[in-house]
Design an enzyme around this catalytic site. Sequence first.
Site, short mmCIF file in Angstrom:
data_model
loop_
_atom_site.label_atom_id
_atom_site.label_comp_id
_atom_site.label_asym_id
_atom_site.label_seq_id
_atom_site.Cartn_x
_atom_site.Cartn_y
_atom_site.Cartn_z
N HIS A 224 0.87 -1.17 0.00
CA HIS A 224 -0.06 -0.03 0.14
C HIS A 224 0.98 1.41 -0.01
O HIS A 224 2.15 1.06 0.39
CB HIS A 224 -0.88 0.02 1.23
CG HIS A 224 -0.19 -0.14 2.63
ND1 HIS A 224 0.49 1.19 3.20
CD2 HIS A 224 0.28 -0.88 3.25
CE1 HIS A 224 0.86 0.83 4.18
NE2 HIS A 224 0.94 -0.47 4.47
N GLU A 300 -2.20 -7.02 7.71
CA GLU A 300 -0.74 -6.82 8.47
C GLU A 300 -0.71 -7.82 9.85
O GLU A 300 -1.91 -7.84 10.34
CB GLU A 300 -0.32 -5.33 8.67
CG GLU A 300 1.07 -5.11 9.24
CD GLU A 300 2.16 -5.84 8.42
OE1 GLU A 300 2.21 -7.00 8.45
OE2 GLU A 300 2.85 -5.27 7.83
#
Length: 420
Positions: A224, A300
């Site tokens: 990202h 994550e």
Amino acid sequence: MTAPRRLVVEADGGSRGNPGPAGYGAAVIDPVDAVTLAEAAEYIGVATNNVAEYRGLIAGLTAVKELFPDTPVEVRVRMDSKLVVEQMSGRWKIKHPDMKPLAAEAAGILPASSVTYEWIPRAENKHADRLANEAMDAGGRGEQWNPAASTADLGTTRTPALPEPPSSGPPGDAAAGAAKVRAAMAAARPATAAPQADPVAAPQVGWGSAPDLGAPATFILLRHGETALTPEKRFSGSGGSDPELSETGRRQAARAAEAFAAQGTVQEIVSSPLRRCRETAGAVAARLGLEVRVEDGLRETDFGVWEGLTFAEVRERYGADLTTWLASPDAAPTGGGESFAEVAERVSVARDRLIARYTGRTALLVTHVTPIKTLVRLALGAPPESLFRMELSPASVSTVAYYADGNPSLRVLNDTSHLR
């Protein structure tokens, strides 16, 4: 009342690929005389490290029960798996559904009050580690572990045969006791792990791989774009504030979208559920006219109470925990976060699901540092410490292709040329 017999169980398990060809090893040791009373090892087919470690624990405890069926025991289990030790000690929750039945099975073998658990460094668990590797080596040859050929006993005195277990029975029970231990070792084998007629080995790689395996599932791994936490290098996982992209991050996402549009290769888009990934994926999807599928397994790591802190701040406040975390993939961040081993488990499950879904297609996976590094590590068969030896910039691109024979191929790592 008969005094309890004090014993040590050393256990370990391993997987060459995680998941991959796996095996376990366990030894029952008399700590007073430094004598190995029993050894168990088994190739268990394709499994993860954690499954193999639990299987080693089960085999060791089962051997104790069969060696001393009528004698009270005090067992100290020594393992280099922080995950298994902490979960079996009751200090860590068991989150993964595959681990719960294994933990329950291990807990039911002996009375809970008679077993304690101790984490030891890998260097102090060489006996069980060697047994596990012998089992995996045997599996690679299409065989099962042969105790007669074992060289695993590195620190205790090897005995040529199983000793007579002390009990209230007559001396003639020695042979029966030995037979029980051999049966216990066999009973600890998973039913699905029986060897096949053809050898089960790690797939061939490189020049030895088959020339025509069809179109692979190709995963373009996009980290990202930046958030406000990224330039400050703060821990930002799935247990924190879920920050949005910064202005810089939005520009990075737009440039990535233009690059993918120019290449014309992306056919599917999959994103982590966290906001920064969904925003990055959304920018690409809008440019390519594709939909975004969310995959929870790509989120994550949960960094526990370290969320939002810099490395230096964690070192200052939780120095001992940080040192343990850096040294062991089974160690979790302070406050109930995820270990790298736990992350690898769920990333592997997500990877396999996505490979099956996108065979022959190219999918863009928008995710985070740890999942991308984990996918790369597993593709290369690299050890867990390799996670600390890769650089992944914001909005960087890495690519892994997965072929029908199970062979992955790393094609790109940390490409940022589209951002220049």
